[in-house]
Design an enzyme around this catalytic site. Structure first.
Site, PDB file in Angstrom:
ATOM      1  N   LYS A   1       0.859  -1.182   0.000  1.00 29.10           N
ATOM      2  CA  LYS A   1       0.000   0.000   0.000  1.00 29.10           C
ATOM      3  C   LYS A   1       0.897   1.234   0.000  1.00 29.10           C
ATOM      4  CE  LYS A   1      -3.980   1.901   2.557  1.00 29.10           C
ATOM      5  NZ  LYS A   1      -4.899   1.694   3.707  1.00 29.10           N
TER       6      LYS A   1
ATOM      7  N   SER B   1     -10.024  -0.513   7.008  1.00 31.45           N
ATOM      8  CA  SER B   1      -9.396  -0.326   5.691  1.00 31.45           C
ATOM      9  C   SER B   1      -8.714  -1.547   5.109  1.00 31.45           C
ATOM     10  CB  SER B   1      -8.385   0.825   5.760  1.00 31.45           C
ATOM     11  OG  SER B   1      -9.065   2.055   5.779  1.00 31.45           O
TER      12      SER B   1
ATOM     13  N   SER C   1      -9.783   1.867   2.918  1.00 30.33           N
ATOM     14  CA  SER C   1      -8.889   2.600   2.058  1.00 30.33           C
ATOM     15  C   SER C   1      -7.881   1.737   1.313  1.00 30.33           C
ATOM     16  CB  SER C   1      -8.135   3.633   2.886  1.00 30.33           C
ATOM     17  OG  SER C   1      -7.261   2.978   3.796  1.00 30.33           O
TER      18      SER C   1
END
Lengths: 484, 485
Positions: free
Chosen positions: B76, B175, B151
């Site tokens: 990420k 997330s 997210s």
């Protein structure tokens, strides 16, 4: 109207840790800009603080030294505001739960006013970097070397009633932190900085007047001058029918005036909240007691001991004990020379003069305590006189060497041989008919003073090396013989 | 071969079916060919990946291959990666090349993994749909008109589309778990403190936790083995003995006590989701588990408490992005205030600004007690609810999300409805508990996630339970239509 001055101080003390309070970067002063700022100090994305336990230890030492309660649970909070030299956009500090709770110190001014100043609390926090506004063609330079240096902020109660008391309090804090060895005490480098909260009120009034805060004063002399200037301003203002506005003011030592920085209305809302990156600091009694064991003798105790053990005056004892390196130095000289009074005179006299003239800290003195002690030994055993000793000291300062080496090399050994001195005295008397006649004509009780001239001549003839005691005796004897 | 799990690829490498270089090359080609459909990568690090793969092959040849040696992974884009842009999907950091590796990045690197690139996400991890990214929305491989969740939407989409066998994610309010559920993959949020946060760009420090995302629980365990552990650089990381999270995967589940919170099965829950979750629970009963209804009475307070605390911390954490030292700086600032206002005004997106404003307000003088302090009190109540229930049952199960993947743009004008999507996940962040989302069915052709919540540091147990479920079901093996493997 008679006014009473009310002063409280906030003193920032830089702790002498090797590394920063939340990172491993060095705290050494004077490096090239931004060479001592690591990823954490630069507040790079993703970086996190790790609390330096040495800073905790030092803060606890301070708390114990000022008779304070130690916070067994202390919490770091974030004080949020934007400034270019504040890389994270917040300062990590303590607010609701500081490491040091209420305490006190006792102070005495030069005029002998004694007072107990209460300490409200002291907390740990990180220093910001420095913004430099000159030399960048209208831009500002930012040096983050200082960012993250550990500070203890010591907040007093508004207990001081004159600028002299404020300065005495600041000196006492300085003496304590340097004695503890938790701060280098170098005010010129900003190791100790002072904010003064100043207000005035009609004498006898209970309610405090509106205060102003004088920021970042970095010498004891300026504390006094800044407060005096601000007090005069406030009194003039009130007596002219005006009102003091609560605000932050800056003292300009060049113009000896204070001027407004920002008013209360312009103050930031700092939005304090507990820092989620740091755990509450929990310590127990055994941790505190272990630190208490390590505390050195504190300035007040040392002053008292100097008075009783060395028979020093309160003034001398106070001066010598106020700064730990000086007190250590002094005691070493005493040990070496075996004469506490002579040692005090030399440390506070000749040595202090040279240190001042050369702007040198006693820690960096080119003449060590051992060297000075050795010199005093030679005064005491009459190898040299006090005056010659000053000459030896000067050489010691500039070129080094032990007292004995210098005395030998420069041929400064005192002449104590009575025969040799008598011979010179005879010559001096033979060549000073006029002065001998005056001596003879003088009243016997005035003659003592007149020996000075002959003494000077003998010293001149011996290059100062004749033992003054022996010369005085012989001169007196020979001159008085002429009078009979 | 792109349908293989991380564990299967590890076996292939060990057997010599293919080299890490071949594997890496294949995934890089696949990303280049297919990711324009999903937009799951922000940066593809081809050169570094091939170099790491070569080094992994050499290590294996020298007999120095660990369990993860040579396996591709993607991070990420809020994990700092040395020498590689680390943007947090924000214009603010579009130009930021990190000079250091996050602790989990270096641990995975040291374990021999090969980094394929950096994955898309909601800007600064603020969002539940991956629509707030400066680099554009990510599309759900199950339906390109729908969001992948957020997210960690890029991470979930990339695994679901088989562009990487595994990914790292971060979870502040769901997330990892929510996008895992919406994309039909497995995602684990560890206990707060289990995984170092050093080098993970902070959203809300007391809630943020990094974790693995992959096809299976077993794969998540393999990655967690490398990620987890005390880090002296993170004061909030837990000092615990190392554990092998793949060692207990095959423990039988007979006697397992499962609690189903009644508050999680309200009328607001999508009927299709509810049905799939109940089916999954039935499956566990077949495996020998017992089920009882439990209560988490403060569930409805999670969202208001979270949306005070998370923005409050974020408003402070994001203060460092000021245009002074790195990141975006506006053109020709006239003075300091202008520099701050325009750099931040132009550098941050709308959702980030919204949360900074909410958080700033919540911490303001006069409001702190009413908002921040009150929210902290609620946080402790929520934590106590979980502690009470977990004294009674081994794990709590329920839906990961109230709905399957929603359409792009559907909720972007209604932040509160967007925030409601996290109702089942963010309570775990408030309590600091671990949770795993496991694919457990489909509704309307879209994946449904089952959330399993365990006690503090019970990751091994969660992985064991999820693995046993995955031994008897094949929801985790479903591949979206149109994703050729």
């Amino acid at each position: 109207m008679e006014w009473e001055v009310v002063i409280g101080l906030e003193i920032h003390v830089q702790l002498a840790t090797k590394t920063k309070i939340f990172s491993g970067a060095s705290t050494a002063f004077g490096a090239e800009p931004n060479t001592q700022a690591c990823a954490v100090d630069l507040a790079l994305p993703g970086t996190l603080p790790v609390f330096n336990e040495n800073a905790l230890r030092m803060a606890v030492m301070f708390g114990l030294a000022v008779n304070a309660e130690i916070g067994k649970r202390s919490v770091f909070e974030r004080k949020n505001y934007f400034y270019p030299d504040l890389p994270k956009g917040y300062q990590t500090t303590q607010l609701a739960e500081p490491i040091v709770g209420p305490g006190f110190v006792d102070i005495e001014t030069d005029e002998g006013v004694q007072r107990r100043v209460r300490i409200h609390h002291a907390h740990l926090e990180e220093d910001a970097g420095k913004s430099l506004h000159e030399d960048f063609h209208g831009m500002s330079g930012i040096d983050l070397n200082r960012a993250g240096t550990p500070l203890v902020e010591i907040v007093s109660e508004p207990d001081m009633r004159s600028s002299k008391e404020a300065a005495a309090y600041a000196r006492k804090i300085h003496a304590i932190v340097t004695t503890l060895g938790i701060c280098d005490g170098n005010m010129a480098e900003g190791s100790m900085r002072c904010d003064c909260n100043v207000s005035v009120r009609p004498k006898g009034q209970e309610e405090l007047g509106t205060r102003t805060e004088l920021k970042n004063i970095n010498s004891f002399r300026f504390i006094e001058r800044a407060i005096d200037t601000e007090v005069a301003r406030q009194i003039d203002l009130i007596e002219d029918g005006g009102k003091v506005v609560q605000e932050t003011r800056l003292y300009d030592p060049d113009k000896n005036e204070t001027r407004s920085m920002r008013s209360k209305e312009e103050a930031n809302d700092y939005r304090y909240f507990p820092c989620p990156d740091l755990l509450p600091v929990i310590i127990d009694d055994s941790y505190i007691e272990a630190i208490r064991e390590t505390l050195p003798e504190l300035p007040d105790a040392r002053r008292d001991r100097f008075m009783s053990e060395y028979s020093l005056s309160e003034y001398d004892a106070g001066v010598l004990s106020a700064y730990r390196p000086q007190a250590d130095y002094y005691e070493q000289v005493v040990k070496q020379s075996g004469d506490a009074k002579l040692a005090a005179n030399w440390v506070m006299g000749e040595l202090a003069k040279f240190l001042n003239q050369n702007d040198t800290d006693i820690k960096d003195s080119p003449v060590s305590a051992e060297q000075l002690g050795g010199l005093l030994v030679r005064i005491k055993d009459n190898t040299i006189s006090g005056n010659i000793a000053k000459k030896v000291f000067e050489i010691m300062w500039s070129k080094g060497g032990s007292a004995d080496e210098i005395i030998e090399a420069e041929g400064l050994k005192q002449v104590t041989d009575t025969g040799a001195i008598e011979k010179i005295v005879d010559e001096v008397i033979a060549n000073a008919d006029k002065q001998v006649e005056q001596y003879k004509a003088a009243e016997p009780d005035k003659r003592g003073k007149m020996i000075g001239f002959f003494m000077g001549q003998v010293m001149k003839a011996t290059g100062g090396k004749a033992n003054p005691g022996a010369v005085t005796g012989i001169l007196k004897q020979k001159l008085d013989a002429l009078c009979d | 071969m792109f349908d293989k799990t991380l564990a299967e690829l590890a076996q292939g490498l060990e057997r010599g079916d293919f080299s890490s270089s071949e594997l890496t090359q294949a995934y890089l080609q696949r990303i280049n060919a297919l990711d324009s459909r999903y937009n799951s990568f922000i940066t593809v690090t081809e050169e570094q990946a091939l170099a790491q793969a070569k080094a992994a092959d050499e290590a294996r040849a020298a007999g120095n291959a660990g369990a993860l040696c040579g396996l591709p992974i993607a991070h990420k884009d809020l994990f700092c990666t040395q020498g590689v842009r680390t943007s947090s999907a924000s214009k603010m950091l579009d130009n930021f090349v990190s000079p250091y590796d996050a602790t989990i990045v270096s641990r995975l690197k040291n374990a021999g993994t090969v980094m394929l690139g950096k994955l898309n996400m909601d800007e600064f991890a603020m969002g539940s749909s991956n629509e707030s990214s400066f680099y554009g929305a990510v599309r759900n491989p199950w339906d390109a008109e729908r969001v992948p969740g957020g997210s960690s939407g890029g991470s979930a989409a990339a695994v679901a589309a088989r562009l990487t066998p595994a990914a790292t994610g971060s979870d502040t309010g769901g997330s990892i778990r929510q996008p895992a559920a919406l994309c039909g993959i497995t995602g684990l949020k560890p206990t707060y403190g289990r995984v170092s946060r050093y080098g993970m760009i902070a959203f809300a420090s007391s809630l943020d936790q990094a974790g693995p995302m992959a096809q299976t629980a077993e794969d998540c365990g393999m990655i967690l083995n490398a990620m987890a552990g005390f880090d002296p650089m993170d004061s909030t990381s837990a000092e615990r003995d190392m554990e092998d999270f793949t060692a207990a995967l095959n423990q039988p589940l007979a006697g397992l006590k499962i609690g189903l919170p009644k508050e999680y099965f309200s009328e607001a829950l999508d009927a299709g989701v509810a049905e799939q979750v109940r089916n999954a629970v039935t499956e566990f009963e077949k495996l020998g588990a017992t089920v009882k209804e439990v209560s988490l009475p403060n569930t409805e307070l999670c969202i208001p408490a979270y949306y005070i605390l998370a923005p409050a911390e974020a408003s402070s954490n994001l203060s460092r992005f000021d245009g002074v030292r790195y990141g975006y700086r506006c053109d020709n600032p006239v003075d300091l205030e202008d520099l701050y206002k325009r750099s931040r005004g132009e550098g941050f997106g709308a959702e980030v600004k919204r949360r900074i404003m909410v958080g700033t307000y919540a911490l303001s003088a006069g409001y702190y007690d009413a908002y921040y302090r009150k929210a902290q009190q609620i946080r402790r109540m929520i934590q106590q609810d979980f502690i009470n229930v977990l004294n009674d049952v081994d794990v709590i199960m329920g839906p990961t999300t109230p709905h399957p993947a929603f359409k792009l743009g559907e909720k972007s004008s209604d932040p509160v409805s967007m925030y409601m999507e996290d109702i089942f996940t963010l309570s775990l962040n408030l309590a600091g508990l671990p949770g795993i989302s496991v694919p457990c069915g489909q509704t309307g052709g879209l994946p449904v996630g089952l959330q399993i919540i365990g006690n503090y540091f019970a990751e091994a147990k969660l992985l064991n339970i999820a693995h046993q479920f995955q031994q008897t079901t094949d929801w985790h093996k479903q591949i979206p239509a149109g994703v050729e493997v």
